[in-house]
Design an enzyme around this catalytic site. Sequence first.
Site, PDB file in Angstrom:
ATOM      1  CG  ASP A 182      36.444  41.852  38.334  1.00  0.00           C
ATOM      2  OD1 ASP A 182      36.764  40.737  39.144  1.00  0.00           O
ATOM      3  OD2 ASP A 182      36.739  43.018  38.847  1.00  0.00           O
ATOM      4  CG  HIS A 183      36.562  35.626  39.471  1.00  0.00           C
ATOM      5  ND1 HIS A 183      37.939  35.876  39.134  1.00  0.00           N
ATOM      6  CD2 HIS A 183      36.750  35.235  40.955  1.00  0.00           C
ATOM      7  CE1 HIS A 183      38.801  35.729  40.344  1.00  0.00           C
ATOM      8  NE2 HIS A 183      38.109  35.246  41.325  1.00  0.00           N
ATOM      9  CG  HIS A 245      39.457  41.032  42.070  1.00  0.00           C
ATOM     10  ND1 HIS A 245      38.767  40.754  40.556  1.00  0.00           N
ATOM     11  CD2 HIS A 245      40.635  40.250  41.855  1.00  0.00           C
ATOM     12  CE1 HIS A 245      39.256  39.579  40.106  1.00  0.00           C
ATOM     13  NE2 HIS A 245      40.379  39.272  40.667  1.00  0.00           N
TER      14      HIS A 245
END
Length: 495
Positions: A182-183, A245
């Site tokens: 999950d960047h 996110h």
Amino acid sequence: MEPSLLVIFGASGDLTRRLLVPDLFGLFAEKLLPEGFAVLGVSRTAYTDDAFRSLLRDAAREHARGGFDPALWDAFAPRLFYHPADLDNAESYTGLVGRIRSLCAERGIPGNLIFYTAVAPKHYVSLVRRIGEAGLSVPSPELPGFRRVVVEKPFGRDLESARALNREVLSVFRDDQVYRIDHFLGKETVQNIFVFRFGNGIFEPIWNRNYIDHVQITVAETIGVEGRGDFYEEAGALRDMIQNHLLQLLALVAMEPPGSLDGDDIRGEKLKVLKSIERVAPERAGEVCVRGQYAEGEIDGKRVPPYRTEKNVSPSSFTETYVALRLAIDNWRWAGVPFYLRTGKRMGRKVSEIAIQFHHAPSLLFKDTACGQLESNLLVINIQPEEGIFLRFGAKDPGPEVCVRPVDFHFTYREAFGARSTPAYGRLLLDVMHGDPTLFPREDTVETSWSLLDPFLRRWEEDPSRDLFFYPAGSWGPREADALPEAGGDRWRRP
Ligand SMILES: NC(=O)c1ccc[n+]([C@@H]2O[C@H](COP(=O)([O-])OP(=O)(O)OC[C@H]3O[C@@H](n4cnc5c(N)ncnc54)[C@H](OP(=O)(O)O)[C@@H]3O)[C@@H](O)[C@H]2O)c1
């Protein structure tokens, strides 16, 4: 750190070109890559090593966040290799194993392999299975090192599919070998939420329902679907942004202090808080959730078309490009504190932030002065585009009369630390190389997030037009979403 070979499946695609390789180049420029580290790109297009390097050179020139130095690129490029293969064809893997062995031998890599799934999600299961069948998921005499797999988002499209994907992946790899990326969690400001809360003495004592009125988490984009209409039609904002996110941001803001910095202690606390979020029955989901879709509008003085006319989007689509939620966390710290989450495309401004709104101070002393009602204190953690934090408090307006006016204390990463920051994908890839899973959601976290969202998805499956309102591109979402904070006497911020 021992050198490894990063095998990227989907090497000719957008993610590899725009994010993975430019960020790896950034790590190389900062001298953070181990000697011997190499990348093997795999996809069907028939590139040679040189053609692949040339494609990525152009991409790095455009997308490398630390700038592009041609001499540095020439030193980096010999670490990039390419192997054309069709992943749907089981026989392709025999050639791939041979190429991996010869590259590891040439470059002195002791068989450490990291697999990256930069292909469409429909390939994830068969890809992981075939990695297993080809004997690549376990150490062998020729390739004795570690094995890790990075799985891109989306990790499933609901609870059932996420469970099925976990089952498949975990039938080939152990959970500690699986890095669900999950960047957002690789961003400095997101990691700083943890440090801000637990590395300072003054915030944690007031970080609870006694002092905090509500929390707003906003991730707003000005871009639309950028030609990826086919992908977005299947996803929508709830799946694309909230499941990963925004719920991860909420977990960081609301978690209890972990027992240590150990990855599992931190991930365990995040899981606990996600489990404390009140479940909503499908028939009540409309009371706490509003969806939207952008219609025609204007952004930065330019007309932009409605979502329904974007490429590969159905003209009668009910996919949401905006979603807002009011969530309640049922635990001692947060009982009675609403958490408002919203995200959207084609919004008025690109901004990601977490706003902590404190309770009002009693206004008794100032009620008869010119300023009337006091504003309450506000703490805003800016995640992008300007990374930093500001705190709003009341100060006396200069002059003979007593009047209180809100002013802001600002901290920005740029001013405090200069441009020094590792881009998100680079940071996370480095963690995978080190074998540090702290910033990667675990199997149980992913499934808990989906279980929270399933009632909404089920409600919309029954009637896809439910809870969906249109908003002009360039606005802050549908007006109907105002009802969510208004029910608690609150209002959305205009960042
Ligand atoms: N792009 C982003 O910004 C982004 C952000 C977050 C997550 N992701 C996720 O990352 C993944 C990749 O996204 P993307 O945008 O890079 O997609 P993309 O541009 O469509 O690239 C897909 C890649 O898969 C390869 N491929 C397709 N079928 C194949 C097959 N049978 N055998 C071998 N290779 C095959 C394609 O290359 P060939 O046609 O040459 O085979 C291409 O390299 C997706 O799961 C996406 O959800 C992307």
